[in-house]
Motif scaffolding. Structure first.
Motif, PDB file in Angstrom:
ATOM      1  N   ALA A 129       0.827  -1.208   0.000  1.00  0.00           N
ATOM      2  CA  ALA A 129       0.000   0.000   0.000  1.00  0.00           C
ATOM      3  C   ALA A 129       0.862   1.258   0.000  1.00  0.00           C
ATOM      4  O   ALA A 129       0.527   2.253  -0.656  1.00  0.00           O
ATOM      5  CB  ALA A 129      -0.925  -0.014   1.220  1.00  0.00           C
ATOM      6  N   LEU A 130       1.980   1.205   0.730  1.00  0.00           N
ATOM      7  CA  LEU A 130       2.907   2.334   0.776  1.00  0.00           C
ATOM      8  C   LEU A 130       3.456   2.623  -0.616  1.00  0.00           C
ATOM      9  O   LEU A 130       3.457   3.775  -1.083  1.00  0.00           O
ATOM     10  CB  LEU A 130       4.043   2.016   1.748  1.00  0.00           C
ATOM     11  CG  LEU A 130       5.111   3.083   1.969  1.00  0.00           C
ATOM     12  CD1 LEU A 130       4.516   4.315   2.619  1.00  0.00           C
ATOM     13  CD2 LEU A 130       6.241   2.516   2.830  1.00  0.00           C
ATOM     14  N   LEU A 131       3.907   1.581  -1.297  1.00  0.00           N
ATOM     15  CA  LEU A 131       4.458   1.751  -2.642  1.00  0.00           C
ATOM     16  C   LEU A 131       3.372   2.153  -3.634  1.00  0.00           C
ATOM     17  O   LEU A 131       3.605   2.957  -4.540  1.00  0.00           O
ATOM     18  CB  LEU A 131       5.133   0.445  -3.086  1.00  0.00           C
ATOM     19  CG  LEU A 131       5.849   0.448  -4.439  1.00  0.00           C
ATOM     20  CD1 LEU A 131       6.862   1.584  -4.525  1.00  0.00           C
ATOM     21  CD2 LEU A 131       6.525  -0.894  -4.693  1.00  0.00           C
ATOM     22  N   GLN A 132       2.178   1.627  -3.447  1.00  0.00           N
ATOM     23  CA  GLN A 132       1.064   1.965  -4.324  1.00  0.00           C
ATOM     24  C   GLN A 132       0.714   3.446  -4.226  1.00  0.00           C
ATOM     25  O   GLN A 132       0.467   4.103  -5.239  1.00  0.00           O
ATOM     26  CB  GLN A 132      -0.157   1.102  -3.973  1.00  0.00           C
ATOM     27  CG  GLN A 132      -1.342   1.324  -4.900  1.00  0.00           C
ATOM     28  CD  GLN A 132      -2.467   0.330  -4.640  1.00  0.00           C
ATOM     29  OE1 GLN A 132      -2.409  -0.457  -3.689  1.00  0.00           O
ATOM     30  NE2 GLN A 132      -3.477   0.337  -5.478  1.00  0.00           N
ATOM     31  N   ARG A 133       0.694   3.979  -3.009  1.00  0.00           N
ATOM     32  CA  ARG A 133       0.388   5.403  -2.838  1.00  0.00           C
ATOM     33  C   ARG A 133       1.478   6.278  -3.455  1.00  0.00           C
ATOM     34  O   ARG A 133       1.185   7.334  -4.034  1.00  0.00           O
ATOM     35  CB  ARG A 133       0.210   5.727  -1.352  1.00  0.00           C
ATOM     36  CG  ARG A 133      -1.098   5.221  -0.758  1.00  0.00           C
ATOM     37  CD  ARG A 133      -1.396   5.868   0.587  1.00  0.00           C
ATOM     38  NE  ARG A 133      -0.415   5.490   1.605  1.00  0.00           N
ATOM     39  CZ  ARG A 133      -0.545   4.444   2.408  1.00  0.00           C
ATOM     40  NH1 ARG A 133      -1.604   3.642   2.275  1.00  0.00           N
ATOM     41  NH2 ARG A 133       0.358   4.183   3.327  1.00  0.00           N
ATOM     42  N   LEU A 134       2.725   5.834  -3.323  1.00  0.00           N
ATOM     43  CA  LEU A 134       3.811   6.607  -3.937  1.00  0.00           C
ATOM     44  C   LEU A 134       3.640   6.663  -5.456  1.00  0.00           C
ATOM     45  O   LEU A 134       3.684   7.741  -6.060  1.00  0.00           O
ATOM     46  CB  LEU A 134       5.172   5.985  -3.597  1.00  0.00           C
ATOM     47  CG  LEU A 134       6.356   6.639  -4.327  1.00  0.00           C
ATOM     48  CD1 LEU A 134       6.676   7.997  -3.727  1.00  0.00           C
ATOM     49  CD2 LEU A 134       7.593   5.741  -4.279  1.00  0.00           C
ATOM     50  N   LEU A 135       3.451   5.504  -6.077  1.00  0.00           N
ATOM     51  CA  LEU A 135       3.316   5.446  -7.533  1.00  0.00           C
ATOM     52  C   LEU A 135       2.076   6.198  -8.003  1.00  0.00           C
ATOM     53  O   LEU A 135       2.031   6.681  -9.138  1.00  0.00           O
ATOM     54  CB  LEU A 135       3.251   3.990  -7.990  1.00  0.00           C
ATOM     55  CG  LEU A 135       4.502   3.135  -7.716  1.00  0.00           C
ATOM     56  CD1 LEU A 135       4.273   1.698  -8.186  1.00  0.00           C
ATOM     57  CD2 LEU A 135       5.733   3.728  -8.382  1.00  0.00           C
ATOM     58  N   LEU A 236       6.455  11.247   1.964  1.00  0.00           N
ATOM     59  CA  LEU A 236       5.595  11.666   3.079  1.00  0.00           C
ATOM     60  C   LEU A 236       4.128  11.531   2.686  1.00  0.00           C
ATOM     61  O   LEU A 236       3.299  11.076   3.485  1.00  0.00           O
ATOM     62  CB  LEU A 236       5.907  13.111   3.468  1.00  0.00           C
ATOM     63  CG  LEU A 236       7.286  13.382   4.070  1.00  0.00           C
ATOM     64  CD1 LEU A 236       7.483  14.878   4.279  1.00  0.00           C
ATOM     65  CD2 LEU A 236       7.477  12.629   5.378  1.00  0.00           C
ATOM     66  N   PHE A 237       3.819  11.903   1.478  1.00  0.00           N
ATOM     67  CA  PHE A 237       2.460  11.781   0.962  1.00  0.00           C
ATOM     68  C   PHE A 237       1.994  10.329   0.998  1.00  0.00           C
ATOM     69  O   PHE A 237       0.815  10.028   1.265  1.00  0.00           O
ATOM     70  CB  PHE A 237       2.407  12.328  -0.470  1.00  0.00           C
ATOM     71  CG  PHE A 237       1.142  12.023  -1.218  1.00  0.00           C
ATOM     72  CD1 PHE A 237       0.013  12.804  -1.049  1.00  0.00           C
ATOM     73  CD2 PHE A 237       1.080  10.948  -2.098  1.00  0.00           C
ATOM     74  CE1 PHE A 237      -1.160  12.525  -1.748  1.00  0.00           C
ATOM     75  CE2 PHE A 237      -0.083  10.666  -2.797  1.00  0.00           C
ATOM     76  CZ  PHE A 237      -1.206  11.456  -2.623  1.00  0.00           C
ATOM     77  N   ALA A 238       2.929   9.400   0.745  1.00  0.00           N
ATOM     78  CA  ALA A 238       2.579   7.975   0.655  1.00  0.00           C
ATOM     79  C   ALA A 238       2.379   7.315   2.016  1.00  0.00           C
ATOM     80  O   ALA A 238       1.848   6.203   2.097  1.00  0.00           O
ATOM     81  CB  ALA A 238       3.667   7.227  -0.118  1.00  0.00           C
ATOM     82  N   LEU A 239       2.761   7.992   3.101  1.00  0.00           N
ATOM     83  CA  LEU A 239       2.725   7.368   4.420  1.00  0.00           C
ATOM     84  C   LEU A 239       1.317   7.104   4.941  1.00  0.00           C
ATOM     85  O   LEU A 239       1.121   6.239   5.798  1.00  0.00           O
ATOM     86  CB  LEU A 239       3.488   8.238   5.433  1.00  0.00           C
ATOM     87  CG  LEU A 239       5.005   8.254   5.286  1.00  0.00           C
ATOM     88  CD1 LEU A 239       5.623   9.254   6.258  1.00  0.00           C
ATOM     89  CD2 LEU A 239       5.587   6.861   5.500  1.00  0.00           C
ATOM     90  N   SER A 240       0.335   7.837   4.444  1.00  0.00           N
ATOM     91  CA  SER A 240      -1.036   7.632   4.920  1.00  0.00           C
ATOM     92  C   SER A 240      -2.028   8.148   3.884  1.00  0.00           C
ATOM     93  O   SER A 240      -1.780   9.158   3.224  1.00  0.00           O
ATOM     94  CB  SER A 240      -1.252   8.362   6.251  1.00  0.00           C
ATOM     95  OG  SER A 240      -2.615   8.344   6.629  1.00  0.00           O
ATOM     96  N   GLU A 241      -3.153   7.464   3.794  1.00  0.00           N
ATOM     97  CA  GLU A 241      -4.213   7.923   2.904  1.00  0.00           C
ATOM     98  C   GLU A 241      -4.813   9.241   3.375  1.00  0.00           C
ATOM     99  O   GLU A 241      -5.480   9.945   2.618  1.00  0.00           O
ATOM    100  CB  GLU A 241      -5.310   6.859   2.808  1.00  0.00           C
ATOM    101  CG  GLU A 241      -4.867   5.587   2.090  1.00  0.00           C
ATOM    102  CD  GLU A 241      -5.994   4.571   1.992  1.00  0.00           C
ATOM    103  OE1 GLU A 241      -7.038   4.791   2.655  1.00  0.00           O
ATOM    104  OE2 GLU A 241      -5.839   3.574   1.263  1.00  0.00           O
TER     105      GLU A 241
END
Length: 339
Positions: A129-135, A236-241
């Motif tokens: 999920a962390l990598l998914q939010r980054l991408l 930082l953006f990817a750390l949490s929805e």
């Protein structure tokens, strides 16, 4: 008889001209060869000095990390090692000739792609999920379907089995390529391995004139936890929805302020408008142990850049895990050009 003598004189003159031509050619060749040898020897000497300057920058950076490790248990962007680029302004004072530019980046502020699988080789949903939010961060311009395919393909590259995960790929796909190779089925030893994985194009990896590449936000080192004190805005953006781009920007500004305490990973709750945000504590930390050092030695028109990945252990000298020349010694001058 007279014609014969005339012919002989003509042949002798022709031979004399040929001999003179050969002698002149040999002299010119010798002259050019000598000049090239002299230029090459000068360039070799400068090349050695340029390499030494680049290595000096590397040693300075390693020393800075060592000293920081002795003085502090946390790592932030406010510390001297993070500001070592300022060294370039004074390197002319440090060296009799030339100078160097040095940069240290924290790999613990990046997402470890190897951690998409846990220690038992099973998918780790939190890391995925962390990598998914980054991408999915809009700066990369990757759509949701493409992201799913990338995550599945990375999973297949890392896991030990030959079963295809979703839209991923195993050896059956890679062996069908024009230049076939096996699926790794193991952890990456180099981040560049991503370029071998289905769906990871050079544009996605390196970026374009319009968009950044993902490689600057990823690593293969570390325990999977992100140093919230050094991570870039996209990470930082990817750390949490619950974190949006504005919040990530405010986090960067908050930690840059000298008076703000960054000793606890929960400092983000003090950022304006983020009191309600929750980041999984298992994903973040405040200390780092893997760093990348980039050092560029410069002398006249020559330069050499080297990159090293180092691991820092408390109270020990950092160890160099990898070292590579990004660009060899280069000279913008033209070999053999006339003065």
């Amino acid at each position: 008889m007279r014609n014969f003598q005339k012919d002989n004189r003509g042949i002798a003159l022709l031979l004399a001209v040929l001999v003179m031509g050969v002698l002149v050619a040999v002299a010119l060749h010798f002259n050019v060869s000598m000049r090239l040898d002299l230029m090459a020897s000068g360039r070799t000497e400068k090349g050695i000095k340029t390499s030494a300057l680049a290595k000096s920058g590397l040693h300075i950076a390693v020393a800075a990390l060592y000293e920081d490790g002795k003085q502090s248990d946390i790592d932030t962007v406010r510390e001297p090692w993070a500001k070592i680029q300022a060294l370039g302004l004074y390197s002319g004072v440090l060296f009799a000739e030339g100078g160097c530019e040095v940069k240290i980046s924290d790999h613990c502020g990046r997402i470890n792609v190897n951690r998409i699988l846990d220690s038992e080789g099973k998918p780790d949903p939190k890391q995925r999920a962390l990598l998914q939010r980054l991408l999915g961060e809009r700066r990369f311009g990757i759509d949701s379907e493409e992201i799913s395919g990338l995550l599945d393909a990375i999973t297949d590259w890392l896991d030990e089995d030959d079963q295809i995960t979703g839209f991923g790929a195993e050896s059956s796909y890679y062996l069908s390529l024009a230049n076939p190779y096996q699926c790794k089925n193991g952890q990456m030893d180099s981040l560049e391995e991503l370029l071998l994985i289905r769906g990871v194009t050079r544009e996605i990896y390196f970026g374009t004139d319009e968009r950044p590449g993902i490689s600057s936000f990823l690593t293969i080192h570390g325990d999977g936890r992100i140093n919230i004190n050094t991570a870039g805005e996209a990470v930082l953006f990817a750390l949490s929805e619950q974190i949006d781009r504005d919040m990530a920007e405010r986090m960067v500004l908050f930690r840059a302020e000298e008076g703000n305490d960054l000793g606890e990973a929960s400092w983000y709750k003090q950022v304006s408008g983020m009191g309600h945000v929750v980041i999984d504590s298992a994903l973040i930390k405040t200390a780092s142990d893997y760093f990348e050092i980039t050092s560029r030695g410069m002398l006249d028109k020559m330069s050499k850049t080297i990159k090293a990945t180092v691991k820092r252990v408390p109270k020990e000298n950092p160890s160099v895990l990898s070292l590579k020349v990004v660009n060899p010694v280069s000279d913008v001058g033209i070999i053999g050009s006339t003065p």
